[in-house]
Design a protein around this motif. Structure first.
Motif, PDB file in Angstrom:
ATOM      1  N   ASP A   1       0.821  -1.213   0.000  1.00  0.00           N
ATOM      2  CA  ASP A   1       0.000   0.000   0.000  1.00  0.00           C
ATOM      3  C   ASP A   1       0.856   1.265   0.000  1.00  0.00           C
ATOM      4  OD1 ASP A   1      -2.387  -1.369  -0.086  1.00  0.00           O
ATOM      5  OD2 ASP A   1      -2.689  -1.337   2.087  1.00  0.00           O
TER       6      ASP A   1
ATOM      7  N   LEU B   1       2.050   1.648  -3.604  1.00  0.00           N
ATOM      8  CA  LEU B   1       0.974   2.070  -4.494  1.00  0.00           C
ATOM      9  C   LEU B   1       0.600   3.528  -4.246  1.00  0.00           C
ATOM     10  CD1 LEU B   1      -1.347  -1.073  -4.405  1.00  0.00           C
ATOM     11  CD2 LEU B   1       0.150  -0.340  -6.278  1.00  0.00           C
ATOM     12  N   ALA B   2       0.703   3.985  -3.014  1.00  0.00           N
ATOM     13  CA  ALA B   2       0.349   5.371  -2.705  1.00  0.00           C
ATOM     14  C   ALA B   2       1.241   6.339  -3.462  1.00  0.00           C
ATOM     15  CB  ALA B   2       0.444   5.613  -1.195  1.00  0.00           C
TER      16      ALA B   2
ATOM     17  N   THR C   1       0.564   5.929  -7.403  1.00  0.00           N
ATOM     18  CA  THR C   1      -0.683   6.537  -7.858  1.00  0.00           C
ATOM     19  C   THR C   1      -0.617   8.057  -7.752  1.00  0.00           C
ATOM     20  OG1 THR C   1      -1.654   6.172  -5.657  1.00  0.00           O
ATOM     21  CG2 THR C   1      -2.134   4.537  -7.362  1.00  0.00           C
TER      22      THR C   1
ATOM     23  N   ARG D   1       1.055   9.098 -10.785  1.00  0.00           N
ATOM     24  CA  ARG D   1       0.099   9.012 -11.898  1.00  0.00           C
ATOM     25  C   ARG D   1      -0.823  10.234 -11.892  1.00  0.00           C
ATOM     26  NH1 ARG D   1      -3.488   3.791 -11.695  1.00  0.00           N
ATOM     27  NH2 ARG D   1      -4.396   5.001  -9.976  1.00  0.00           N
ATOM     28  N   ASP D   2      -1.295  10.616 -10.714  1.00  0.00           N
ATOM     29  CA  ASP D   2      -2.156  11.793 -10.605  1.00  0.00           C
ATOM     30  C   ASP D   2      -1.415  13.061 -11.019  1.00  0.00           C
ATOM     31  OD1 ASP D   2      -4.142  10.120  -9.667  1.00  0.00           O
ATOM     32  OD2 ASP D   2      -3.845  10.644  -7.549  1.00  0.00           O
TER      33      ASP D   2
ATOM     34  N   LEU E   1       0.020   1.959 -14.369  1.00  0.00           N
ATOM     35  CA  LEU E   1       0.821   1.203 -13.415  1.00  0.00           C
ATOM     36  C   LEU E   1       0.762  -0.278 -13.728  1.00  0.00           C
ATOM     37  CD1 LEU E   1      -0.278   2.817 -10.010  1.00  0.00           C
ATOM     38  CD2 LEU E   1       1.626   3.473 -11.490  1.00  0.00           C
TER      39      LEU E   1
ATOM     40  N   HIS F   1      -4.768  -7.686  -4.231  1.00  0.00           N
ATOM     41  CA  HIS F   1      -4.758  -6.525  -3.344  1.00  0.00           C
ATOM     42  C   HIS F   1      -4.587  -5.229  -4.129  1.00  0.00           C
ATOM     43  CE1 HIS F   1      -4.145  -4.674   0.654  1.00  0.00           C
ATOM     44  NE2 HIS F   1      -3.331  -3.846   0.012  1.00  0.00           N
ATOM     45  N   ALA F   2      -3.831  -5.273  -5.224  1.00  0.00           N
ATOM     46  CA  ALA F   2      -3.489  -4.058  -5.959  1.00  0.00           C
ATOM     47  C   ALA F   2      -4.527  -3.663  -7.001  1.00  0.00           C
ATOM     48  CB  ALA F   2      -2.131  -4.243  -6.645  1.00  0.00           C
TER      49      ALA F   2
ATOM     50  N   PRO G   1      -7.604  -2.671  -7.130  1.00  0.00           N
ATOM     51  CA  PRO G   1      -8.371  -1.424  -7.006  1.00  0.00           C
ATOM     52  C   PRO G   1      -7.576  -0.168  -7.361  1.00  0.00           C
ATOM     53  CG  PRO G   1      -8.811  -2.861  -5.134  1.00  0.00           C
ATOM     54  CD  PRO G   1      -7.665  -3.473  -5.892  1.00  0.00           C
ATOM     55  N   ALA G   2      -6.237  -0.252  -7.343  1.00  0.00           N
ATOM     56  CA  ALA G   2      -5.416   0.908  -7.701  1.00  0.00           C
ATOM     57  C   ALA G   2      -5.366   1.114  -9.211  1.00  0.00           C
ATOM     58  CB  ALA G   2      -3.997   0.749  -7.144  1.00  0.00           C
TER      59      ALA G   2
ATOM     60  N   ILE H   1      -4.439  -1.599 -12.264  1.00  0.00           N
ATOM     61  CA  ILE H   1      -3.222  -2.268 -12.721  1.00  0.00           C
ATOM     62  C   ILE H   1      -3.367  -2.599 -14.206  1.00  0.00           C
ATOM     63  CG2 ILE H   1      -1.707  -4.260 -12.440  1.00  0.00           C
ATOM     64  CD1 ILE H   1      -1.665  -2.226 -10.120  1.00  0.00           C
TER      65      ILE H   1
END
Length: 298
Positions: free
Chosen positions: A142, A145-146, A149, A152-153, A160, A172-173, A175-176, A178
Protein backbone atom coordinates in the motif's frame (compact mmCIF):
# COMPACT_ATOMS: atom_id res chain seq x y z
CA UNK A 1 -6.34 -19.31 -34.15
CA UNK A 2 -6.39 -16.37 -31.71
CA UNK A 3 -5.56 -12.89 -32.88
CA UNK A 4 -1.82 -12.47 -32.60
CA UNK A 5 -1.71 -9.06 -34.20
CA UNK A 6 -2.69 -6.47 -31.60
CA UNK A 7 -3.80 -6.24 -27.99
CA UNK A 8 -4.55 -3.73 -25.25
CA UNK A 9 -1.73 -2.39 -23.10
CA UNK A 10 -1.92 0.64 -20.81
CA UNK A 11 -5.00 1.90 -22.60
CA UNK A 12 -3.46 1.54 -26.03
CA UNK A 13 -3.78 -0.91 -28.90
CA UNK A 14 -0.28 -2.20 -29.63
CA UNK A 15 1.37 -5.05 -31.45
CA UNK A 16 1.46 -8.12 -29.20
CA UNK A 17 5.15 -8.59 -29.98
CA UNK A 18 7.21 -5.71 -28.65
CA UNK A 19 10.88 -5.33 -27.82
CA UNK A 20 12.71 -5.82 -24.54
CA UNK A 21 15.55 -3.32 -24.57
CA UNK A 22 17.82 -4.87 -21.92
CA UNK A 23 20.02 -6.54 -24.55
CA UNK A 24 20.95 -3.15 -26.02
CA UNK A 25 23.50 -2.96 -23.19
CA UNK A 26 25.53 -5.53 -25.16
CA UNK A 27 26.08 -2.76 -27.73
CA UNK A 28 27.48 -0.37 -25.13
CA UNK A 29 30.65 0.16 -27.18
CA UNK A 30 28.70 0.91 -30.37
CA UNK A 31 25.94 3.32 -29.47
CA UNK A 32 25.13 3.99 -33.13
CA UNK A 33 24.47 0.27 -33.64
CA UNK A 34 22.18 0.22 -30.61
CA UNK A 35 20.22 3.21 -31.91
CA UNK A 36 20.05 1.64 -35.37
CA UNK A 37 18.72 -1.64 -34.01
CA UNK A 38 15.94 0.10 -32.12
CA UNK A 39 15.07 2.15 -35.19
CA UNK A 40 14.89 -1.09 -37.18
CA UNK A 41 12.49 -2.53 -34.60
CA UNK A 42 10.16 0.43 -35.04
CA UNK A 43 10.37 0.12 -38.82
CA UNK A 44 9.24 -3.51 -38.46
CA UNK A 45 6.19 -2.48 -36.46
CA UNK A 46 7.31 -2.50 -32.82
CA UNK A 47 5.27 -0.01 -30.82
CA UNK A 48 5.94 -1.30 -27.27
CA UNK A 49 9.45 -1.07 -25.81
CA UNK A 50 10.32 -2.31 -22.33
CA UNK A 51 13.23 -0.81 -20.43
CA UNK A 52 14.57 0.16 -17.00
CA UNK A 53 16.96 2.77 -15.66
CA UNK A 54 19.10 -0.05 -14.24
CA UNK A 55 19.73 -1.50 -17.72
CA UNK A 56 23.29 -0.43 -18.27
CA UNK A 57 23.02 2.28 -15.58
CA UNK A 58 20.99 4.54 -17.86
CA UNK A 59 22.68 3.56 -21.14
CA UNK A 60 19.64 1.75 -22.55
CA UNK A 61 17.27 4.58 -21.63
CA UNK A 62 19.63 6.99 -23.35
CA UNK A 63 19.56 4.89 -26.52
CA UNK A 64 15.77 4.92 -26.45
CA UNK A 65 15.79 8.71 -26.02
CA UNK A 66 18.11 9.08 -29.02
CA UNK A 67 16.32 6.57 -31.23
CA UNK A 68 12.66 7.45 -30.70
CA UNK A 69 10.76 10.64 -31.29
CA UNK A 70 7.22 11.76 -30.55
CA UNK A 71 6.17 10.80 -34.07
CA UNK A 72 7.00 7.14 -33.41
CA UNK A 73 4.00 6.73 -31.07
CA UNK A 74 5.68 3.95 -29.07
CA UNK A 75 4.48 2.81 -25.65
CA UNK A 76 7.54 2.90 -23.42
CA UNK A 77 7.33 0.79 -20.28
CA UNK A 78 9.92 0.99 -17.54
CA UNK A 79 10.43 -0.63 -14.14
CA UNK A 80 11.05 0.74 -10.68
CA UNK A 81 11.84 -1.09 -7.47
CA UNK A 82 15.52 -1.61 -8.24
CA UNK A 83 18.38 0.79 -8.91
CA UNK A 84 21.72 0.44 -10.71
CA UNK A 85 24.62 -0.79 -8.58
CA UNK A 86 27.63 -0.49 -10.90
CA UNK A 87 30.62 -2.60 -9.97
CA UNK A 88 28.66 -5.06 -7.84
CA UNK A 89 28.63 -8.74 -8.82
CA UNK A 90 24.98 -8.22 -9.74
CA UNK A 91 24.81 -4.60 -10.94
CA UNK A 92 21.41 -3.84 -9.39
CA UNK A 93 20.00 -3.54 -5.88
CA UNK A 94 16.44 -3.38 -4.67
CA UNK A 95 15.02 0.12 -4.13
CA UNK A 96 11.55 -0.52 -2.72
CA UNK A 97 10.97 2.38 -0.33
CA UNK A 98 8.48 5.05 -1.50
CA UNK A 99 11.10 7.78 -1.73
CA UNK A 100 13.29 5.45 -3.81
CA UNK A 101 10.40 4.69 -6.15
CA UNK A 102 9.74 8.38 -6.71
CA UNK A 103 13.44 9.03 -7.33
CA UNK A 104 13.56 6.14 -9.80
CA UNK A 105 10.60 7.50 -11.75
CA UNK A 106 12.34 10.88 -11.91
CA UNK A 107 15.56 9.21 -13.09
CA UNK A 108 13.66 7.37 -15.83
CA UNK A 109 11.94 10.57 -16.95
CA UNK A 110 15.31 12.31 -17.18
CA UNK A 111 17.22 9.60 -19.02
CA UNK A 112 14.33 8.82 -21.37
CA UNK A 113 13.78 12.52 -22.07
CA UNK A 114 10.07 12.26 -21.30
CA UNK A 115 7.57 14.34 -19.37
CA UNK A 116 5.34 11.30 -18.86
CA UNK A 117 6.12 7.57 -18.94
CA UNK A 118 3.25 5.61 -20.52
CA UNK A 119 3.68 2.57 -18.25
CA UNK A 120 5.67 2.03 -15.05
CA UNK A 121 5.94 -1.44 -13.55
CA UNK A 122 6.67 -1.90 -9.85
CA UNK A 123 9.20 -4.69 -9.51
CA UNK A 124 8.40 -6.15 -6.09
CA UNK A 125 10.78 -8.26 -4.01
CA UNK A 126 8.18 -10.85 -3.06
CA UNK A 127 9.32 -13.96 -4.84
CA UNK A 128 11.87 -15.82 -6.89
CA UNK A 129 13.34 -15.76 -9.46
CA UNK A 130 15.40 -12.70 -8.68
CA UNK A 131 16.17 -10.53 -5.70
CA UNK A 132 14.03 -11.00 -2.60
CA UNK A 133 13.49 -8.06 -0.27
CA UNK A 134 15.11 -8.04 3.17
CA UNK A 135 15.38 -5.51 5.99
CA UNK A 136 14.19 -2.01 5.13
CA UNK A 137 13.46 -3.14 1.59
CA UNK A 138 10.44 -5.11 2.82
CA UNK A 139 7.88 -2.39 2.20
CA UNK A 140 4.07 -2.68 2.43
CA UNK A 141 2.45 -2.73 -0.98
CA UNK A 142 0.00 0.00 0.00
CA UNK A 143 2.87 2.40 0.71
CA UNK A 144 4.30 1.74 -2.73
CA UNK A 145 0.97 2.07 -4.49
CA UNK A 146 0.35 5.37 -2.70
CA UNK A 147 3.44 7.03 -4.16
CA UNK A 148 2.96 5.53 -7.61
CA UNK A 149 -0.68 6.54 -7.86
CA UNK A 150 0.34 10.02 -6.70
CA UNK A 151 2.85 10.14 -9.55
CA UNK A 152 0.10 9.01 -11.90
CA UNK A 153 -2.16 11.79 -10.61
CA UNK A 154 0.70 14.24 -11.18
CA UNK A 155 0.84 13.14 -14.82
CA UNK A 156 4.33 11.65 -14.64
CA UNK A 157 3.03 8.08 -15.08
CA UNK A 158 0.35 7.00 -17.51
CA UNK A 159 -0.42 3.53 -16.16
CA UNK A 160 0.82 1.20 -13.42
CA UNK A 161 1.95 -2.41 -13.64
CA UNK A 162 3.42 -5.02 -11.33
CA UNK A 163 6.37 -7.35 -11.73
CA UNK A 164 7.50 -10.46 -9.83
CA UNK A 165 4.29 -10.68 -7.81
CA UNK A 166 2.00 -13.30 -6.30
CA UNK A 167 -1.68 -13.88 -6.89
CA UNK A 168 -2.54 -12.27 -3.54
CA UNK A 169 -0.45 -9.21 -4.38
CA UNK A 170 -2.31 -8.67 -7.62
CA UNK A 171 -5.70 -9.12 -5.95
CA UNK A 172 -4.76 -6.53 -3.34
CA UNK A 173 -3.49 -4.06 -5.96
CA UNK A 174 -6.30 -4.29 -8.51
CA UNK A 175 -8.37 -1.42 -7.01
CA UNK A 176 -5.42 0.91 -7.70
CA UNK A 177 -5.78 0.22 -11.43
CA UNK A 178 -3.22 -2.27 -12.72
CA UNK A 179 -2.49 -2.33 -16.46
CA UNK A 180 -0.10 -5.26 -16.70
CA UNK A 181 1.80 -7.95 -14.82
CA UNK A 182 5.34 -9.01 -15.66
CA UNK A 183 6.28 -12.37 -14.15
CA UNK A 184 8.65 -15.15 -15.13
CA UNK A 185 6.57 -17.49 -17.28
CA UNK A 186 7.14 -19.87 -20.16
CA UNK A 187 6.01 -23.18 -21.57
CA UNK A 188 8.27 -24.99 -19.09
CA UNK A 189 7.39 -22.77 -16.08
CA UNK A 190 3.63 -22.40 -15.81
CA UNK A 191 3.13 -22.09 -12.04
CA UNK A 192 1.32 -18.78 -12.51
CA UNK A 193 -1.61 -20.16 -14.50
CA UNK A 194 -4.15 -18.92 -11.96
CA UNK A 195 -2.51 -15.49 -11.90
CA UNK A 196 -2.58 -15.36 -15.71
CA UNK A 197 -6.26 -16.29 -15.62
CA UNK A 198 -7.05 -13.47 -13.19
CA UNK A 199 -5.22 -11.02 -15.45
CA UNK A 200 -7.25 -12.19 -18.46
CA UNK A 201 -10.51 -11.82 -16.52
CA UNK A 202 -9.60 -8.31 -15.31
CA UNK A 203 -8.28 -7.02 -18.65
CA UNK A 204 -4.70 -6.90 -17.37
CA UNK A 205 -1.94 -7.53 -19.90
CA UNK A 206 0.42 -10.43 -19.17
CA UNK A 207 4.00 -9.62 -20.18
CA UNK A 208 6.23 -12.62 -19.36
CA UNK A 209 9.94 -12.32 -18.75
CA UNK A 210 12.21 -15.34 -19.27
CA UNK A 211 9.67 -16.45 -21.94
CA UNK A 212 12.00 -19.24 -23.07
CA UNK A 213 12.95 -20.38 -19.56
CA UNK A 214 16.63 -21.17 -19.00
CA UNK A 215 17.99 -17.72 -18.12
CA UNK A 216 20.26 -19.29 -15.48
CA UNK A 217 22.24 -22.53 -15.19
CA UNK A 218 20.07 -25.46 -14.18
CA UNK A 219 16.81 -23.80 -15.18
CA UNK A 220 14.78 -25.71 -17.83
CA UNK A 221 14.93 -24.28 -21.34
CA UNK A 222 11.96 -24.32 -23.67
CA UNK A 223 14.26 -24.97 -26.61
CA UNK A 224 15.55 -28.20 -25.05
CA UNK A 225 12.11 -29.84 -25.09
CA UNK A 226 11.73 -32.58 -27.75
CA UNK A 227 8.12 -31.55 -28.40
CA UNK A 228 9.17 -27.97 -29.11
CA UNK A 229 11.93 -29.14 -31.41
CA UNK A 230 9.55 -31.46 -33.27
CA UNK A 231 6.96 -28.73 -33.84
CA UNK A 232 9.70 -26.36 -34.98
CA UNK A 233 11.01 -28.88 -37.49
CA UNK A 234 7.52 -29.60 -38.82
CA UNK A 235 6.80 -25.91 -39.37
CA UNK A 236 10.24 -24.91 -40.59
CA UNK A 237 10.73 -22.58 -37.63
CA UNK A 238 13.24 -22.37 -34.79
CA UNK A 239 12.49 -23.77 -31.32
CA UNK A 240 12.76 -20.22 -29.96
CA UNK A 241 10.02 -19.09 -32.32
CA UNK A 242 7.76 -21.97 -31.30
CA UNK A 243 8.24 -21.19 -27.60
CA UNK A 244 7.26 -17.56 -28.20
CA UNK A 245 4.37 -18.42 -30.52
CA UNK A 246 2.94 -20.78 -27.90
CA UNK A 247 2.68 -17.89 -25.47
CA UNK A 248 0.69 -15.82 -27.96
CA UNK A 249 -1.68 -18.73 -28.57
CA UNK A 250 -2.00 -19.61 -24.89
CA UNK A 251 -3.87 -16.49 -23.76
CA UNK A 252 -5.20 -13.42 -25.62
CA UNK A 253 -3.78 -10.94 -23.09
CA UNK A 254 -0.15 -12.07 -23.55
CA UNK A 255 2.31 -9.48 -24.86
CA UNK A 256 5.87 -10.50 -25.67
CA UNK A 257 9.01 -8.41 -25.17
CA UNK A 258 11.82 -10.61 -26.53
CA UNK A 259 15.18 -8.86 -26.48
CA UNK A 260 18.18 -9.16 -28.73
CA UNK A 261 21.22 -7.23 -29.92
CA UNK A 262 21.02 -8.88 -33.36
CA UNK A 263 19.01 -7.57 -36.31
CA UNK A 264 18.51 -11.11 -37.61
CA UNK A 265 17.19 -12.32 -34.26
CA UNK A 266 14.97 -9.25 -34.05
CA UNK A 267 13.29 -10.17 -37.32
CA UNK A 268 12.90 -13.80 -36.23
CA UNK A 269 11.31 -12.73 -32.95
CA UNK A 270 8.83 -10.41 -34.62
CA UNK A 271 7.88 -13.11 -37.11
CA UNK A 272 6.30 -15.23 -34.35
CA UNK A 273 3.10 -13.18 -34.63
CA UNK A 274 2.46 -14.94 -37.93
CA UNK A 275 3.01 -18.53 -36.74
CA UNK A 276 -0.13 -20.67 -36.66
CA UNK A 277 -0.13 -23.61 -34.25
CA UNK A 278 -2.79 -26.20 -35.03
CA UNK A 279 -4.57 -28.39 -32.48
CA UNK A 280 -2.04 -31.19 -32.86
CA UNK A 281 0.90 -28.88 -32.21
CA UNK A 282 -0.83 -27.23 -29.27
CA UNK A 283 -1.64 -30.60 -27.73
CA UNK A 284 1.97 -31.73 -28.06
CA UNK A 285 3.19 -28.53 -26.42
CA UNK A 286 0.58 -28.70 -23.65
CA UNK A 287 2.02 -32.08 -22.66
CA UNK A 288 5.41 -30.52 -21.85
CA UNK A 289 5.86 -30.67 -18.06
CA UNK A 290 6.04 -27.44 -16.07
CA UNK A 291 8.87 -27.01 -13.55
CA UNK A 292 9.43 -24.24 -11.00
CA UNK A 293 11.91 -21.46 -11.73
CA UNK A 294 12.98 -20.65 -8.16
CA UNK A 295 16.34 -19.05 -8.81
CA UNK A 296 17.98 -16.46 -6.59
CA UNK A 297 20.14 -13.80 -8.20
CA UNK A 298 22.25 -13.39 -5.07
Amino acid sequence: MPSTERGALAGRSVSRVGYGAMQLERLHDDRAAAVGLLRRAVELGVDHVDTAQFYGNGFVNGVIRDALGSGDDVVIATKVGADPDPGAPLPIRLAQRPEQLRASVEDNLRTLGLDRIPLVNLRRGDRLPGLVAEGDQRVPLDDQLAVLTALRDEGKIGALGLSAVTLDTLRHALPAGIACVQNAYSLVSRDDEELLGLCAAEGVAWVPFFPLGGAFPGVPKVTDEPAVQAVAQALGRTPEQIGLAWLLHHAPNVHLIPGTASAAHLEANLAVAGIALDDEALAALAAVPSRPMDVSLR
